[in-house]
Design a protein around this motif. Sequence first.
Motif: not given
Ligand SMILES: [Fe+2]
Length: 406
Positions: A209, A213, A334, A338
């Motif tokens: 993933h 980012h 970041n 998430d």
């Molecule tokens: Fe991440």
Amino acid sequence: MSRSGSQWTQRPSLPPSHYVDARLYTDERLFAEEKERIFASSWFVACHQSELPKRGDFRTVAHPAGANLVVVRGDSGPRAFYNVCPHRGNTIVYEPAGNGASLTCIFHQWSFDTQGRCIGIPREREGYQERLCKADFGLRAVRTEVDFGGFVWVNLDDRAESLADYIGEALDGMRGCLGSEPLEVFSFHRVIAHTNWKFWNDTNSEFYHDYIHYFNRQTSMLQQGYFERKYLPFRNGHVVVGDQIVEYEAYKGGENRTLTFPTLEPNQWKLTILFPGMAYNVRGSSMRVDSVVPLAPGKVAIEYRGLGLLRDTPAERALRIRDYNSIWGPFGRNLHEDQLAVHGQGLARGSGQTFIVQAREENDTIHDEVGMRAFYAEWSRRMGRQAHDPYPLPQLDAPLIAEYLS
Ligand SMILES: [Fe+2]
């Protein structure tokens, strides 16, 4: 081609270790079992000793198994207790944190010292005569160990293995960061996410993933060696990611990150994910430690602590805070991405997905989903259920059916 309803519910043609039944993220019964079979006997990062610097400092803690705890610093350091009065079961401490020589229940003014001993019962002799004494009404102590960087670890299970045995070798690569100098929390950030707690752990423990980012795409992913980073599972479901020196200057605004953490190279990054819901993440000048507290199948509290060195000068501390916030602060490059990912997974739970895939194999390197598979192998072991098939149908008894039909 899109799939019909019946095609959509077919099991993937993958090994059972490579996908998970999506009911693991919504089912109330599994959630209750997780609290009992996983969290009630696992070590958990309750807080850090620097949050309780003085004698009598206390802090309340929501434990993932559902208990309300209070951590108190006495003469021998921080100790945890259930935050419940042994008299009539009332909550003793309501504030998130504070200081006092003793804790007093608001209900009938029973009081307790920093060792959890009952030290005051109003009109004790008049009401209880010789039938009840203070010595028998202390608080319920919770196993507490201060270790691995000065964190206050707790375990509700008096018979669980020691913290050192539980962690095993998973934090060996960070011993220098954790043991060279006393650390101090400079940032505490608590998020309530409307998603299942395991989705947060999944996101911490897979790097495919990184595409979400922009920051990571500009820095880590384009660097030499990114795809060779090793990714290894350890006992008890913990996983460790191979180190990387991050070239932050590849991202505009990422320059001048010169301050280091003890024993690390400039801008070195180390990460260990600990079962069931903690992560130690050190990047350049600062460290982030996560603790996950499940609240419901579709709701989780995630606590993030940012740490520097206790001896930091104001200028050093300001740099660590800047470096930390630029990546992991609520407006960094970041962490909130998430959170967006796991929020989206939570939003989609009503949409009938039956299986979650964790099938990438890349020789135990960074995009291999070995970390997720290690987590669900441990989940299955602890739960006594298979993550890919948590409610297997009973085997049909063929001779019995034949007898019925004859
Ligand atoms: Fe991440």
